[in-house]
Design a protein around this motif. Sequence first.
Motif, short mmCIF file in Angstrom:
data_model
loop_
_atom_site.label_atom_id
_atom_site.label_comp_id
_atom_site.label_asym_id
_atom_site.label_seq_id
_atom_site.Cartn_x
_atom_site.Cartn_y
_atom_site.Cartn_z
N ASN A 37 0.83 -1.20 0.00
CA ASN A 37 0.00 0.00 0.00
C ASN A 37 0.86 1.24 0.00
O ASN A 37 2.01 1.22 0.45
CB ASN A 37 -0.97 0.01 1.20
CG ASN A 37 -0.24 0.25 2.51
OD1 ASN A 37 0.02 1.38 2.90
ND2 ASN A 37 0.11 -0.82 3.19
N GLY A 38 0.28 2.33 -0.51
CA GLY A 38 1.04 3.55 -0.71
C GLY A 38 1.44 4.25 0.58
O GLY A 38 2.49 4.87 0.66
N GLU A 39 0.60 4.10 1.60
CA GLU A 39 0.89 4.82 2.86
C GLU A 39 2.16 4.27 3.52
O GLU A 39 3.07 5.02 3.87
CB GLU A 39 -0.30 4.69 3.80
CG GLU A 39 -0.16 5.50 5.07
CD GLU A 39 -1.41 5.46 5.92
OE1 GLU A 39 -2.51 5.30 5.35
OE2 GLU A 39 -1.29 5.58 7.14
N ASP A 40 2.20 2.95 3.68
CA ASP A 40 3.40 2.33 4.26
C ASP A 40 4.61 2.57 3.37
O ASP A 40 5.72 2.79 3.86
CB ASP A 40 3.19 0.82 4.44
CG ASP A 40 2.26 0.50 5.59
OD1 ASP A 40 1.77 -0.64 5.66
OD2 ASP A 40 2.00 1.40 6.41
N ALA A 41 4.39 2.52 2.06
CA ALA A 41 5.50 2.73 1.13
C ALA A 41 6.05 4.15 1.27
O ALA A 41 7.26 4.37 1.20
CB ALA A 41 5.06 2.48 -0.31
N GLY A 42 5.18 5.12 1.49
CA GLY A 42 5.62 6.50 1.68
C GLY A 42 6.48 6.65 2.94
O GLY A 42 7.53 7.29 2.92
N ASP A 43 6.03 6.03 4.02
CA ASP A 43 6.83 6.06 5.26
C ASP A 43 8.18 5.39 5.05
O ASP A 43 9.22 5.88 5.50
CB ASP A 43 6.09 5.33 6.39
CG ASP A 43 4.91 6.13 6.92
OD1 ASP A 43 4.07 5.54 7.63
OD2 ASP A 43 4.81 7.34 6.59
N ALA A 44 8.13 4.25 4.36
CA ALA A 44 9.38 3.51 4.11
C ALA A 44 10.30 4.32 3.21
O ALA A 44 11.53 4.33 3.40
CB ALA A 44 9.07 2.15 3.48
N TYR A 45 9.74 5.01 2.22
CA TYR A 45 10.55 5.88 1.34
C TYR A 45 11.34 6.87 2.18
O TYR A 45 12.55 7.04 1.99
CB TYR A 45 9.62 6.61 0.37
CG TYR A 45 10.29 7.68 -0.48
CD1 TYR A 45 10.68 8.91 0.05
CD2 TYR A 45 10.50 7.46 -1.84
CE1 TYR A 45 11.27 9.89 -0.74
CE2 TYR A 45 11.09 8.43 -2.64
CZ TYR A 45 11.47 9.64 -2.08
OH TYR A 45 12.06 10.60 -2.87
N GLN A 46 10.67 7.51 3.13
CA GLN A 46 11.35 8.51 3.97
C GLN A 46 12.50 7.87 4.73
O GLN A 46 13.59 8.41 4.81
CB GLN A 46 10.35 9.14 4.95
CG GLN A 46 9.26 9.96 4.28
CD GLN A 46 9.81 11.14 3.51
OE1 GLN A 46 10.72 11.84 3.96
NE2 GLN A 46 9.26 11.38 2.32
N GLU A 47 12.24 6.68 5.27
CA GLU A 47 13.26 6.03 6.07
C GLU A 47 14.44 5.58 5.20
O GLU A 47 15.59 5.73 5.58
CB GLU A 47 12.65 4.82 6.80
CG GLU A 47 13.50 4.36 7.95
CD GLU A 47 12.77 3.37 8.85
OE1 GLU A 47 11.55 3.48 8.99
OE2 GLU A 47 13.47 2.48 9.39
N VAL A 48 14.11 5.05 4.01
CA VAL A 48 15.18 4.58 3.12
C VAL A 48 16.13 5.72 2.78
O VAL A 48 17.35 5.63 2.95
CB VAL A 48 14.58 3.99 1.82
CG1 VAL A 48 15.65 3.82 0.75
CG2 VAL A 48 13.90 2.66 2.10
N PHE A 49 15.58 6.81 2.29
CA PHE A 49 16.45 7.87 1.80
C PHE A 49 17.08 8.68 2.92
O PHE A 49 18.14 9.27 2.74
CB PHE A 49 15.71 8.74 0.78
CG PHE A 49 15.53 8.06 -0.53
CD1 PHE A 49 14.30 7.54 -0.90
CD2 PHE A 49 16.60 7.89 -1.39
CE1 PHE A 49 14.14 6.87 -2.10
CE2 PHE A 49 16.45 7.22 -2.59
CZ PHE A 49 15.22 6.71 -2.95
#
Lengths: 287, 191
Positions: free
Chosen positions: B43-55
Amino acid sequence: MHRLREKTLWAWASGELQGRKAGRVEAHVKGCPRCAEAAAGYRQTLEAASSLRPGLPDEAEVRLQRNRLMARIAVPEFRPRRAWTPQWRAVAVFALGLLVGLLLRGMNIPSGQTLTVTPGAMAGAAFTGLEIGEAEGRPGEITLRYATQEEHAITGRLETQAVQCALALSLLSEPRDNVRLRHIDLLRLSQDSGPVLDALLTLARQDSNPGVRIKAVRLLTPHAGNPQVRETLLAVYMNDAVQGVRILAAQGLAGAHAPTLRDLLKSGAGPALALDPATPVRGGGIC
Amino acid sequence: MGQRPQEITLIENAQKGDPRAFEALIALYDQRVLGLLIQLLGNGEDAGDAYQEVFFRVWRGLDRFRYESDFFTWLYRIAVNTAMTHRRRRQRHRHISLDQALDDESGPVWEPRETGAAPDRQVAGKEIGARIETALEGLPLQQRAAFVLRHYESFKISEIAAIMNCTDGTVKNYLFRATRKLRSALKDLKP
């Protein structure tokens, strides 16, 4: 009739088998209906899965995330921990070497033993690796190794300042998460351990591994009476990306210096702080 | 995938702390990374949070990137590890966003590989996509990651092994088990 293993059939159907092995499997499949059916099942599954592709997210959504990230890293506290430049490394290591040299006089080294640590040998060195093991035949002592152009080592009791300084510097430039995780527990924070305190403050704020940050916060918490420690715990509570780390920092502040946290909450910063300062606000947020 | 000269310059400048160089560097890959995170997390919401953490991790750890692998491989390794952490965390603490619609449609969008597909194939494709998505959702994350990286990101086995920090044999095990489970889930689909 001899049947092939399912994994072999999958490997052949998916093209992972090459050369003569693939040829042998193909020959078998031609004469074995059951294996042929199993292989066909795998091939159809892969074809169905591969007939589609997941679309890329909208450019607008990507830009939104990117802008959010860039706003966050613009905050000075989030400047990355930069590797020491060669010049500063040389200075730090030389200073460490001098300290080690001075402290050697107080260390219980059996006669005949020589340490390979000298300021000259360490000049220009960098702690690119870290291995700690119990010194052979010397219970209570550890040997800390570091790699430069040659292997070097420092041996002594863990609680001695020389070993603690070497450990602290090593951890700051150790690239391996698992090594930092294992060895940060060996740090001992005491009244006179400036380099150890500096290392823990840096690791708590800036280490890329949340486990290391958690351990650094735990080691700092008993010393939350120290203004630098308090400031770091506060910064971690406000800004760490991981909720567990923020909670631990909050507990450290609340336990050791309760007024700081209470003052924050009373200061009118808003309900967000009471819950979690880094909770992202979605849609129509309160703040 | 070798390191391009332009990319090396961006990496070096970003390592010195230049945020604009960092932004230009991540802009080369972040759409694919976000797409991968949506694939892995569903899902996009978790992916958005994960994006922030990754970068964020990339930003803070970039000085320790020493070209032992491609930057892209290193980045994907962080992304896959972050997705795994997120998924474990989500399984421990079920979080329901007040803003989330009951039927969240922020998951991956599937489209036929062949361009200009006829409408009936597009409809069939959507149904297959939904079935694949459900089947992938049921896989353990390592198997899902290996399957996505192989069949949708087109990485070689050895590249996946580098990303997931395991052996080629382990990657093949993940792929085999994932395909076997998908085969069960999709067995009634007509070829």
